[in-house]
Enzyme design. Sequence first.
Site, PDB file in Angstrom:
ATOM      1  N   LYS A 112       0.690  -1.152   0.049  1.00 39.21           N
ATOM      2  CA  LYS A 112      -0.058  -0.058   0.165  1.00 39.21           C
ATOM      3  C   LYS A 112       0.838   0.998   0.116  1.00 39.21           C
ATOM      4  CE  LYS A 112      -4.577   0.721   0.377  1.00 39.21           C
ATOM      5  NZ  LYS A 112      -5.566  -0.373  -0.201  1.00 39.21           N
TER       6      LYS A 112
HETATM    7  N1  GLU Z   1      -7.179  -0.204  -3.262  1.00 40.26           N
HETATM    8  C1  GLU Z   1      -8.057  -1.115  -3.563  1.00 40.26           C
HETATM    9  C2  GLU Z   1      -8.014  -2.132  -2.528  1.00 40.26           C
HETATM   10  O1  GLU Z   1      -7.935  -1.688  -1.196  1.00 40.26           O
HETATM   11  C3  GLU Z   1      -7.419  -1.856  -4.849  1.00 40.26           C
HETATM   12  C4  GLU Z   1      -6.087  -2.483  -4.741  1.00 40.26           C
HETATM   13  C5  GLU Z   1      -5.594  -2.734  -6.219  1.00 40.26           C
HETATM   14  O2  GLU Z   1      -6.409  -2.855  -7.082  1.00 40.26           O
HETATM   15  O3  GLU Z   1      -4.535  -3.235  -6.315  1.00 40.26           O
HETATM   16  O4  GLU Z   1      -8.102  -3.250  -2.502  1.00 40.26           O
END
Ligand code: GLU
Length: 425
Positions: A112
């Site tokens: 993240k």
């Molecule tokens: N931000 C989204 C999540 O928390 C998507 C992450 C992604 O598609 O890599 O799952």
Amino acid sequence: MAVQAQATEHINPYKVALQQYDRAVAYLDLPAGIKAFLRYPKRELSVNFPVRMDNGDIQIFSGYRVHHNTVLGPSKGGIRYAPNVDLDEVRALAMWMTWKCALVNLPYGGAKGGVICDPYKLSQNELERLTRRYAAEISIIISPHSDIPAPDMGTNAQTMAWIMDTYSMTVGYSVPAVVTGKPLNIGGSEGRQEATGRGVIICMDEALRRRGQDDPSKIRLVIQGFGNVGSWAAKHAYDLGYKVIAISDITGGYYNEKGLNIDDVMAHTAKNRHGLLEGYTEADPISNEELLALECDVLAPCATENQITEHNAHNIKASMIVEGANGPTTPEADDILNEKGVLIIPDILANAGGVTVSYFEWVQGLQSFFWDVEEVNRQLRRVLIKAFDEVVNTAEQYHVDMRTAAQITAIKRVGDATRTRGIYP
Ligand code: GLU
């Protein structure tokens, strides 16, 4: 632009993620060293960088990119722009990505990123310069084969386009697969934008069906948050005939006991630069606390972390909670709700639709071969229903709630893969 944080209590999300992990891992027969290893982020990058503002001043911004785990493949996860981003939040979100990807069987680890900023207060040009500089700063640890960012709160397809372009400029050729959630015209996937919200409703629908509640018109749904997740969850539910009786964003809650016309609501938010609900008149105003405590069948928290805590869990009247947000429920609230018999479909299952279609986008990008939306939605459904089934089976096998079952399933996969690969050197 996704909707930003609603009022949150000061609870450390990383502590929550670790508490959940400790609860689940206790059921697994893994070596103590591997159990300990999975509690830690693999690597963390902190960056501080200058951005030239529209008035000519230079402002310094701070950001992060955390790789929690890469045992199953390159790390994957969104980038968040919000004023309250901090390293522990990014660590928690990265860890949840590891479990989420493992749970739906994607060949990914978890990551993240985040930048401390208020995207609502920055101009489009400032956002572009901030994004390009942040992309350059984290470019040392992202690539299609090591770590693949995507949108999260406060970022969107345009943000991904800037990151893709910045990365491509440095290497000298276009690398669409370095990010997912891109606009369609530069290699994005059909169905990606709606995917998280669609997945929330696929999970809800499946859970209701298994309970014998198969008439959507009889189900009253309350959705907290109307960003990319909440709005598409509302739209998909509305299209299936569910009664969406309340929605909310940072401008407040909007309630209509007869059910909101979500097409009208979306036409309204489309007129607002930030996609906000402000000024929507076909509903009664309600507070966030009132919204969470509404008389309804299903509550879908789709805003942010720590919304359902030991202080308000007692007030919840829904018999099912479907977590569109990451980490909306604290472990103390889980205990209260489990005690009350509320079924919680946990975040790492309920909101896995987004990363699942991100995976499809990445695969399509690497192959330069693109699918139609029917194919994307069919595959999305297949992946989520299989994971749903596995969580239900694990819950029965271990006599645990669905969150613990989802975490057990995911941790077991990552733990077993770690054992199989062995410890280097
Ligand atoms: N931000 C989204 C999540 O928390 C998507 C992450 C992604 O598609 O890599 O799952």
